[in-house]
Motif scaffolding. Structure first.
Motif, PDB file in Angstrom:
ATOM      1  N   TYR A 191      13.907  -6.147   8.026  1.00 33.80           N
ATOM      2  CA  TYR A 191      12.556  -6.693   7.871  1.00 33.80           C
ATOM      3  C   TYR A 191      12.047  -6.498   6.443  1.00 33.80           C
ATOM      4  N   LEU A 192      12.395  -5.385   5.830  1.00 30.94           N
ATOM      5  CA  LEU A 192      12.030  -5.180   4.431  1.00 30.94           C
ATOM      6  C   LEU A 192      12.747  -6.202   3.549  1.00 30.94           C
ATOM      7  N   ASN A 193      13.992  -6.513   3.911  1.00 35.30           N
ATOM      8  CA  ASN A 193      14.731  -7.537   3.185  1.00 35.30           C
ATOM      9  C   ASN A 193      14.045  -8.892   3.318  1.00 35.30           C
ATOM     10  N   ALA A 194      13.519  -9.197   4.509  1.00 29.27           N
ATOM     11  CA  ALA A 194      12.802 -10.455   4.724  1.00 29.27           C
ATOM     12  C   ALA A 194      11.536 -10.515   3.867  1.00 29.27           C
ATOM     13  N   ILE A 195      10.818  -9.395   3.766  1.00 30.27           N
ATOM     14  CA  ILE A 195       9.623  -9.332   2.925  1.00 30.27           C
ATOM     15  C   ILE A 195       9.984  -9.598   1.472  1.00 30.27           C
ATOM     16  N   GLN A 196      11.029  -8.936   1.007  1.00 23.27           N
ATOM     17  CA  GLN A 196      11.416  -9.047  -0.397  1.00 23.27           C
ATOM     18  C   GLN A 196      12.074 -10.387  -0.714  1.00 23.27           C
ATOM     19  N   THR A 197      12.519 -11.086   0.316  1.00 23.87           N
ATOM     20  CA  THR A 197      13.141 -12.390   0.113  1.00 23.87           C
ATOM     21  C   THR A 197      12.127 -13.516   0.084  1.00 23.87           C
ATOM     22  N   ASN A 198      11.201 -13.523   1.061  1.00 25.05           N
ATOM     23  CA  ASN A 198      10.330 -14.695   1.173  1.00 25.05           C
ATOM     24  C   ASN A 198       8.936 -14.406   1.716  1.00 25.05           C
ATOM     25  N   ALA A 199       8.482 -13.152   1.671  1.00 23.32           N
ATOM     26  CA  ALA A 199       7.134 -12.837   2.169  1.00 23.32           C
ATOM     27  C   ALA A 199       6.556 -11.654   1.401  1.00 23.32           C
ATOM     28  N   GLN A 228       7.568  -1.434  -7.194  1.00 24.96           N
ATOM     29  CA  GLN A 228       8.167  -1.602  -8.514  1.00 24.96           C
ATOM     30  C   GLN A 228       9.193  -2.728  -8.519  1.00 24.96           C
ATOM     31  N   GLN A 229      10.002  -2.781  -7.462  1.00 25.69           N
ATOM     32  CA  GLN A 229      11.032  -3.819  -7.384  1.00 25.69           C
ATOM     33  C   GLN A 229      10.425  -5.211  -7.343  1.00 25.69           C
ATOM     34  N   GLU A 230       9.275  -5.353  -6.678  1.00 23.39           N
ATOM     35  CA  GLU A 230       8.665  -6.670  -6.486  1.00 23.39           C
ATOM     36  C   GLU A 230       7.481  -6.923  -7.414  1.00 23.39           C
ATOM     37  N   HIS A 231       7.369  -6.104  -8.447  1.00 21.94           N
ATOM     38  CA  HIS A 231       6.224  -6.204  -9.359  1.00 21.94           C
ATOM     39  C   HIS A 231       6.049  -7.609  -9.930  1.00 21.94           C
ATOM     40  N   HIS A 232       7.150  -8.255 -10.284  1.00 28.67           N
ATOM     41  CA  HIS A 232       7.067  -9.575 -10.910  1.00 28.67           C
ATOM     42  C   HIS A 232       6.914 -10.707  -9.883  1.00 28.67           C
ATOM     43  N   SER A 233       7.143 -10.396  -8.612  1.00 23.39           N
ATOM     44  CA  SER A 233       7.014 -11.411  -7.564  1.00 23.39           C
ATOM     45  C   SER A 233       5.652 -11.366  -6.883  1.00 23.39           C
ATOM     46  N   TYR A 234       5.093 -10.150  -6.768  1.00 27.69           N
ATOM     47  CA  TYR A 234       3.791 -10.026  -6.102  1.00 27.69           C
ATOM     48  C   TYR A 234       3.067  -8.777  -6.580  1.00 27.69           C
ATOM     49  N   LYS A 235       1.773  -8.929  -6.811  1.00 33.16           N
ATOM     50  CA  LYS A 235       0.914  -7.779  -7.104  1.00 33.16           C
ATOM     51  C   LYS A 235      -0.513  -8.157  -6.769  1.00 33.16           C
ATOM     52  N   ASP A 236      -1.270  -7.160  -6.365  1.00 32.35           N
ATOM     53  CA  ASP A 236      -2.704  -7.307  -6.123  1.00 32.35           C
ATOM     54  C   ASP A 236      -3.323  -5.936  -6.404  1.00 32.35           C
ATOM     55  N   PRO A 237      -4.637  -5.795  -6.344  1.00 31.13           N
ATOM     56  CA  PRO A 237      -5.243  -4.495  -6.671  1.00 31.13           C
ATOM     57  C   PRO A 237      -4.705  -3.319  -5.867  1.00 31.13           C
ATOM     58  N   VAL A 238      -4.293  -3.550  -4.606  1.00 31.44           N
ATOM     59  CA  VAL A 238      -3.766  -2.452  -3.785  1.00 31.44           C
ATOM     60  C   VAL A 238      -2.447  -1.943  -4.348  1.00 31.44           C
ATOM     61  N   THR A 239      -1.531  -2.858  -4.642  1.00 34.41           N
ATOM     62  CA  THR A 239      -0.231  -2.433  -5.187  1.00 34.41           C
ATOM     63  C   THR A 239      -0.386  -1.919  -6.618  1.00 34.41           C
TER      64      THR A 239
END
Length: 388
Positions: A191-199, A228-239
């Motif tokens: 499920y973490l892989n699914a998040i990091q792939t397309n969600a 950190q791994q997904e910094h360039h794909s997604y960020k918002d004030p929480v992260t």
């Protein structure tokens, strides 16, 4: 704060009925103009608000159960008719009736694909009726099927996991054990892989759950790694708040992001749930998030400073001096924190136990000497006995 609104991304992964609660929330928050929201939902609103259509597809439930029993001998065609009837009930907003009929249908259906579709429908109905315990049971059944089923392609299975996680948000942020549930599900490798792939946007909800769940602090390190791994794909004030604090040790940045976090939570349909008690309105998750986030700032700051100016710390915690002093005092009393407040200088002094390195080495050598003696004894004595 509409720039941080995830509704468009969420809606693409939800049944259209599940989008209604999100639209209603946005309408209440006035994040968008009312005309924009009504225009986006116009076809469905028109259907559900038409009394003639609702009457046509929503007769008395007991009458229809009796009709199905009297008019049909149960077989494949009749079972399919029951599915279609349940679907009509759902479309008309009779979620209770739809859930009942889908339950009956699943007990009779031999078509595995249709069975899974019925389970998705029942899950949606239970969510819309806010039957959180039952909805959680259906969610777990669906997860078991998704994880064990042979899909036509890995991509199809991936998409089913993404749908499941989006639908699960309704349950996890309303069920009493939901905060553990979201952490347990989202951190599973598949499920973490699914998040990091397309969600990637689901990281917001995972991060929020970890921050407010004091019993799952052990997952914070893993969460920071994902952020950190997904910094360039997604960020918002929480992260970004967590990244400022635990990656960059940027306390000023963390303070600013914490202010933004409050607005993100207040305007998020899953996180900004309001509780009304008389004339008092609270947002429990907002309050818990801010409390725990301040604790994170305090603990991190204390780890790298021995003497801390309370007025400066109050600023970083977005508190007044008196509020910060009382908050710190209560924290020191209730925890095992080895510190004291110097009211005269207005500082918090961390007590450190200095280790005498020389004594530590001597004690270590004593222990090593004893272990060496015992090892030699265990070797020599058997050898001596053998030569006698």
């Amino acid at each position: 704060m509409s720039e941080h609104d995830l509704t468009a991304l969420m809606a693409a992964q939800l049944d259209r009925h599940l989008v209604f609660p999100l639209l209603e929330f946005l309408q209440e928050r006035q994040l968008y103009s009312e005309s924009e929201i009504l225009e986006a939902a116009a076809p469905l609103v028109a259907f559900l608000q038409n009394p003639q259509l609702v009457q046509e597809f929503r007769p008395d439930k007991q009458y229809n159960i009796h009709m199905l029993q009297e008019r049909y001998q149960i077989g494949p065609d009749q079972i399919e008719a029951l599915y279609q009837y349940a679907k009509f009930q759902f479309e008309c907003g009779n979620y209770s009736g739809a859930a009942d009929y889908l339950y009956q249908y699943r007990a009779l259906c031999t078509n595995s694909e249709r069975n899974v579709s019925a389970l998705w429908g029942k899950l949606a109905a239970e969510i819309l009726m806010q039957n959180w315990d039952v909805a959680l049971e259906e969610l777990n059944r669906l997860k078991e099927i998704i994880d064990s089923k042979n899909f036509s392609s890995p991509l199809n299975q991936l998409q089913n996991r993404i749908w499941l996680m989006h639908w699960a948000l309704f349950i996890f942020f309303n069920h009493e054990n939901g905060r553990n549930g979201i952490i347990d599900l989202f951190f599973q490798d598949r499920y973490l892989n699914a998040i990091q792939t397309n969600a990637h946007h689901l990281i917001r909800y995972l991060a929020t759950a970890v921050v407010v769940n004091k019993r799952r602090r052990n997952m914070l390190k893993e969460l920071i790694k994902v952020i950190q791994q997904e910094h360039h794909s997604y960020k918002d004030p929480v992260t970004e708040f967590l990244e400022c604090l635990y990656v960059n040790y940027d306390f000023d940045g963390a303070q600013q992001k914490l202010i933004e976090c409050e607005q993100v939570i207040l305007n998020d349909p899953f996180l900004g749930k309001r509780i009304e008690e008389g004339n008092f309105v609270s947002v429990p998750l907002r309050d818990e998030f801010l409390e725990n986030a301040r604790l994170f700032i305090f603990e991190t700051y204390c780890r790298i400073h021995r003497c801390i100016d309370i007025s400066m710390l109050a600023q970083k915690l977005n508190m007044s001096y008196d509020e910060a002093e009382l908050w710190i005092m209560n924290l020191v009393r209730s925890s095992k924190l080895d510190a004291r407040i110097d009211s005269v200088s207005g500082t918090l002094i961390m007590t450190t136990n200095h280790v005498n390195v020389h004594e530590q080495i001597v004690e270590s050598l004593k222990g090593l000497n004893m272990r060496t003696y015992m090892l030699a004894k265990n070797i020599v004595e058997p050898a001596q006995q053998a030569t006698r």
